[in-house]
Design a protein around this motif. Structure first.
Motif, PDB file in Angstrom:
ATOM      1  N   VAL A  80       0.846  -1.198   0.000  1.00  0.00           N
ATOM      2  CA  VAL A  80       0.000   0.000   0.000  1.00  0.00           C
ATOM      3  C   VAL A  80       0.876   1.240   0.000  1.00  0.00           C
ATOM      4  O   VAL A  80       1.867   1.307   0.734  1.00  0.00           O
ATOM      5  N   VAL A  89       0.904   5.454   0.357  1.00  0.00           N
ATOM      6  CA  VAL A  89       0.157   6.630   0.822  1.00  0.00           C
ATOM      7  C   VAL A  89       1.006   7.853   0.513  1.00  0.00           C
ATOM      8  O   VAL A  89       2.193   7.877   0.855  1.00  0.00           O
ATOM      9  N   HIS A 131      -3.614  10.459   0.149  1.00  0.00           N
ATOM     10  CA  HIS A 131      -4.288   9.510  -0.740  1.00  0.00           C
ATOM     11  C   HIS A 131      -3.622   8.136  -0.671  1.00  0.00           C
ATOM     12  O   HIS A 131      -2.392   8.044  -0.623  1.00  0.00           O
ATOM     13  N   GLU A 132      -4.458   7.093  -0.730  1.00  0.00           N
ATOM     14  CA  GLU A 132      -3.942   5.732  -0.550  1.00  0.00           C
ATOM     15  C   GLU A 132      -4.169   4.884  -1.797  1.00  0.00           C
ATOM     16  O   GLU A 132      -5.271   4.873  -2.352  1.00  0.00           O
ATOM     17  N   HIS A 153       0.586   3.875  10.341  1.00  0.00           N
ATOM     18  CA  HIS A 153      -0.459   3.597   9.337  1.00  0.00           C
ATOM     19  C   HIS A 153      -1.754   3.169  10.046  1.00  0.00           C
ATOM     20  O   HIS A 153      -2.848   3.619   9.683  1.00  0.00           O
ATOM     21  N   HIS A 172      -5.409   5.323  10.169  1.00  0.00           N
ATOM     22  CA  HIS A 172      -6.718   4.798   9.770  1.00  0.00           C
ATOM     23  C   HIS A 172      -7.703   4.709  10.929  1.00  0.00           C
ATOM     24  O   HIS A 172      -8.880   5.016  10.769  1.00  0.00           O
TER      25      HIS A 172
END
Ligand code: FDP
Length: 292
Positions: free
Chosen positions: A140, A142, A150-151, A213, A217
């Motif tokens: 992932v 970011v 934005h991811e 991370h 989230h």
């Protein structure tokens, strides 16, 4: 939407750096299989390999420095800032593989990058962008170039595709804390006690990038504090704390060394350490308000 499409509208040199890092991160995500083992040892195919973090560092230097995408490159794996021939004035500070001591137990590690113009030895709030990639069950990426966080996720075609635009920090009560409890400084002890009394749940993997991370989230705070024996903590201001802090700040959170906004600190050297508190504004106000 692909990452390259999402980057349209930004300065070309900045977009190219983000894409260059994305390309190297694809090699790294494949390299975990081919570059197992440590320096001077054989990998699973019987080939002699560099350590994964050294190998990753070399890839970034080649892709970003030697190809002229950036003029200045400071890496956690290198003693000095490197300067390259480039048409841009961009500089990056990079931790090629944060959390690498966890590779031997197959936990999530990542790459952290801060982007500056005109050099790298500058306060975090002068960054023009920052990004990280985590290599977990999925790879992932970011990024922020100062206009939202934005991811993207690496799909089976080898493309980074948009997963979530304009991330904002979560509001759950989670707490990641480094250093041994019997070395805590009194104000830090007080901070942790208050969070625990408020029902914060512990979340700590030992990989800074992965821990932040999660906080980004879900919400809460990650801290690697100053402690008895190292009042400026363990993590590096330039390679770890400032870029991740810049991203969390862009997502509506905050970052501090316990005293001041960490993004205002002028680094004196590339290897400077900083205690770090990174997460929601509420938690960062709390630590800054506790008398030292
Ligand atoms: P690592 O040494 O595995 O690269 O600064 C690097 C870091 O990991 C962070 O990712 C992590 O938060 C921290 O060190 C963990 O250090 P300790 O195990 O010494 O607490």
């Amino acid at each position: 939407m692909h990452l390259s499409e999402h980057l349209k509208g930004y300065d070309k040199d900045l977009a190219e750096v983000v894409l260059g890092i994305a390309e190297v991160s694809k090699d790294i995500s494949r390299g975990f299989i081919t570059h197992q083992g440590k320096a001077q040892s054989d990998n699973i195919y019987g080939e002699q390999q560099a350590r994964m973090d050294v190998w990753a560092d070399e890839l970034f230097i080649k892709k970003l420095g030697e190809s002229g995408l950036v003029r200045y490159l400071a890496s956690e794996e290198q003693p000095e800032v490197m300067e390259f021939k480039s048409d841009t004035d961009l500089g990056i500070s990079i931790d090629p593989l944060d959390g690498s001591s966890l590779l031997s137990v197959n936990l999530t590690v990542g790459t952290i990058v801060g982007i500056q113009r005109g050099g790298v030895l500058k306060p975090g709030n002068e960054m023009v962008g920052a990004m990280y990639v985590i290599y977990g069950p999925l790879t992932v990426l970011v990024y922020t170039l100062g206009n939202g966080v934005h991811e993207f996720v690496l799909n089976s075609d080898g493309e980074f595709v948009l997963r979530k635009e304009n991330l904002t920090i979560g509001s759950e009560k989670r707490l990641g804390q480094g250093a041994a409890r019997n070395t805590y400084l009194p104000f830090h002890e007080e901070f942790i006690s208050r969070l625990e009394a408020d029902g914060y749940k512990i979340r700590f993997s030992g990989s800074f990038v992965a821990d932040v991370h999660q906080i980004l989230h879900k919400g809460g705070v990650f801290t690697y504090p100053g402690y008895q024996g190292s009042e400026r903590g363990k993590l590096r201001l330039l390679f770890e704390c400032a870029p991740m802090g810049y991203i969390v700040n862009q997502a509506g959170g905050a970052v501090s060394d316990g005293y001041v906004d960490l993004l205002t600190i002028q680094p004196q050297s590339i290897s400077e350490l900083a205690p770090v508190y990174i997460g929601g504004k509420r938690e960062i106000e709390l630590i800054q308000g506790i008398p030292k």
